[in-house]
Design an enzyme around this catalytic site. Structure first.
Site, PDB file in Angstrom:
ATOM      1  N   GLY A   1      13.454 -40.354   9.602  1.00  0.00           N
ATOM      2  CA  GLY A   1      12.534 -40.180  10.713  1.00  0.00           C
ATOM      3  C   GLY A   1      11.166 -40.754  10.391  1.00  0.00           C
ATOM      4  O   GLY A   1      11.029 -41.748   9.667  1.00  0.00           O
ATOM      5  N   SER A   2      10.128 -40.096  10.876  1.00  0.00           N
ATOM      6  CA  SER A   2       8.780 -40.691  10.904  1.00  0.00           C
ATOM      7  C   SER A   2       8.112 -40.853   9.545  1.00  0.00           C
ATOM      8  O   SER A   2       7.091 -41.546   9.454  1.00  0.00           O
ATOM      9  CB  SER A   2       7.877 -39.868  11.826  1.00  0.00           C
TER      10      SER A   2
END
Length: 640
Positions: free
Chosen positions: A349-350
């Protein structure tokens, strides 16, 4: 006259008879004396011959055959005993022992011989009360009392009376206890073994692993402690040492009663080397405890956490929520024995947005303060990308794109960087490659080859989808930013200490200059805004990560997992991640955290930032980290 003639004849006759008898007796006497002398001579000759033979034999035995006969006698009462090598210890960076060995004994019985000896004794001693049954009953009772925490009296009795020719009774018996048992029951044999002790129990067990006594090799000299998992297995050759052999004299040729003072080495055992690790056992304990508690609170399936030295890449702690006690093999499960912090990659993810942030600064695409118009949606090939919250077109600063974790803003910057330069940055950050940390089963993660990128690939990678990494790799990315752009491959073994005390450091880790020091510092400063607790739109995604008195730099991540039922991205299964640098102004440590599918509806389930805060707070206290030069400045994230 007649009378006179008769007397004369009588005398003549008598005279003749006496003459004959005397001659006869004389001849007989002569014959008899000769026989006696002959028999005496024969006996004498025989005796001389016997003495001569005996003398020759005595000379032969005492002079010519003495060595051979002595050797034969020695062989009858001498036994060769294999001497296990002392296995090296495993210690933490401060010398605290995580694994060491102690000498123990195993008790065994040749049941076939015991039966025969007891039957023979009973036959020679009719009416004796000492029988096989009475002897084994006494032994079972005595051993159970001497070793109370192992087999019970009924269990021992069952072993002693089972229909077999041989049996082991007890393992891991203290030498003094074993000697006492054998003193009372000489028919019990003793083997010298070693037991691996792990004083911390589950502490660092996923790193250290476990070893036990192995006797499955046909070569008896190789019967020793050997590793099963973890470093115990991977570094078994360093730890095991080389067994030796000893010659001893024993009573009645029995190898269980050694005559004191007769021991002599044929080949001395060479102890194994110690391993000095980079981890701090106190920190490891605390990270394991905090991680397990947080996983439980967030209802996650699992979790991992890593603490690295910001400069050297040394692993100070590497924890999984599931561990095992290497002292108790009966409790092990395959899941507990695993080390997912290095073996199990996931879509991050981020947290992967640090690659785009680094590229944007390094290639001059943007500055921390420059702004960009971010729409509410972005079409990338056949995929429409949204942010985690609904919004119209907004003006973000470059810092704000990452502090607010805007997917759309990140992709707009990545497009300016370009696919080729972005692909090159992924390699420099070490993604898709094993770190070489020195632990078994390490995964390289997955980064699609540049030649295989499709139209949507570049819409996934910059926001942390379509590639995978381990927690250790994730922490390594941020270690490069903390270390002025120099990524140093992480290490968990610091040195090997040989039996003679010489210290052999591990080979120096490789390093890669990802970006220059100024770019790294700029990115580090930008990421401080992630923990910014501004008002309204000026709040970062992780103010709960902040530690009072210290500047924190980091990044949150929420990566969708693939639903095993639909094989598509799930709308409720996520990898919740956080990677942080402490302190941001003078980096000392990097912490990486992953939660596997927590309940994101819970306050502790939608972010790993609070766990970072707890771990970072402990780090500041344990290592007395100086306070930051000042608080992080509040900067604009979204311009209204």
């Amino acid at each position: 006259m007649a009378s006179s003639r008769g007397q004369a004849r009588s005398r003549a006759t008598g005279s003749a008879r006496r003459t004959y008898a005397a001659g006869t007796r004389s001849a007989a006497a002569r014959r008899g004396n000769g026989g006696h002398r002959g028999r005496f001579s024969a006996v004498r000759l025989i005796l001389v011959a016997v003495l001569l033979v005996a003398g020759v034999k005595l000379v032969q035995v005492q002079w010519f055959d003495a060595a051979a006969l002595s050797a034969a006698a020695e062989r009858q009462r001498a036994q060769t005993i294999d001497i296990p090598a002392q296995r090296g210890s495993i210690v933490d960076r401060n010398g605290a022992k995580l694994a060491f060995s102690v000498e123990v004994r195993s008790l065994s019985v040749n049941l076939k011989t015991l039966h025969k000896n007891m039957d023979d004794f009973a036959a020679k001693n009719p009416g004796t009360k000492k029988t096989f049954d009475s002897e084994t009953a006494d032994a079972a009772k005595y051993i159970a009392a001497k070793v109370p925490n192992q087999l019970t009296e009924p269990q021992l009795l069952e072993l002693l009376r089972k229909p077999a020719s041989f049996t082991y009774l007890e393992h891991n018996v203290e030498p003094s206890v074993a000697a006492d048992i054998v003193k009372h029951f000489a028919w019990i044999s003793v083997e010298t073994r070693a037991l691996r002790e792990y004083p911390g129990g589950s502490l660092a067990s996923n790193i250290v692993g476990a070893a036990n006594w192995r006797s499955d090799d046909v070569d008896v000299s190789k019967h020793n402690l050997h590793g099963l998992v973890g470093l115990e297995q991977l570094r078994d050759n360093d730890l095991a040492g080389t067994p030796g052999r000893m010659l001893v004299n024993t009573k009645n040729g029995s190898d269980n009663v050694v005559i004191p003072g007769t021991e002599r080495d044929l080949q001395a055992a060479v102890p194994g080397s110690d391993l000095e690790l980079t981890i701090d056992s106190d920190l490891q304990y605390e990270v394991q405890r905090q991680l397990s508690d947080y996983v439980e609170q967030s209802h996650a399936k699992g979790g991992q956490a890593v603490v690295l030295d910001a400069k050297t890449g040394e692993v100070y702690a590497l924890a999984n929520d599931k561990t095992f006690d290497p002292n108790d093999q009966s409790t092990w499960t395959n899941e507990d024995l695993a080390n997912p912090a290095v073996t199990t990659p996931f879509e991050p993810g981020s947290v992967n947005k640090v690659v785009t942030a680094t590229g944007a600064i390094d290639y001059g695409v943007a500055t921390p303060e420059s702004t960009i118009q971010v729409p509410g949606a972005l079409q990338v090939a056949d995929k429409t990308v949204h942010d985690a919250w609904t919004h119209g077109t907004q003006t973000f600063t470059t810092t704000g794109i990452f502090a607010k974790s805007s997917n759309i803003g990140t992709l707009l910057l990545a497009q300016k960087i370009g696919e080729e330069r972005y692909s090159d940055l992924l390699k420099k950050f070490g993604l898709g490659q094993r770190t070489g940390v020195g632990l078994p089963g390490e995964s390289a993660g997955v980064v699609p080859a540049r030649s295989q990128w499709s139209a949507t690939t570049f819409g996934n990678l910059p926001i942390g989808q379509g590639l995978s990494m381990t927690v250790l790799q994730m922490a390594g990315m941020y270690q490069a930013i903390a270390n002025d752009g120099l990524r140093v491959e992480p290490r968990i073994v610091k040195a090997k200490v040989n039996p003679d005390g010489t210290v052999v450091p591990e080979p120096a880790p490789k390093s890669v200059q990802v970006v220059g020091p100024q770019t790294a510092k700029t990115v580090r400063d930008m990421m401080r805004a992630v923990a910014q607790n501004g008002k309204g739109l000026q709040k970062g995604t992780a103010p709960t990560a902040a530690v009072e008195g210290y500047q924190i730099s980091g990044k949150t991540g929420t990566g969708q997992q693939v639903d095993p039922r639909t094989h598509a991205y799930s709308d409720h299964l996520y990898n919740i991640t956080f990677a942080g640098i402490l302190p941001a102004d003078h980096p000392r440590f990097v912490v990486g955290i992953r939660l596997d599918a927590p309940d994101t509806t819970l306050p502790v389930g939608h972010s790993a930032a609070p766990l970072f805060h707890t771990i970072a707070s402990y780090l500041t206290q344990r290592y007395q980290i100086p306070l930051s030069d000042g608080p992080s400045p509040e900067v604009p994230l979204i311009v209204q």
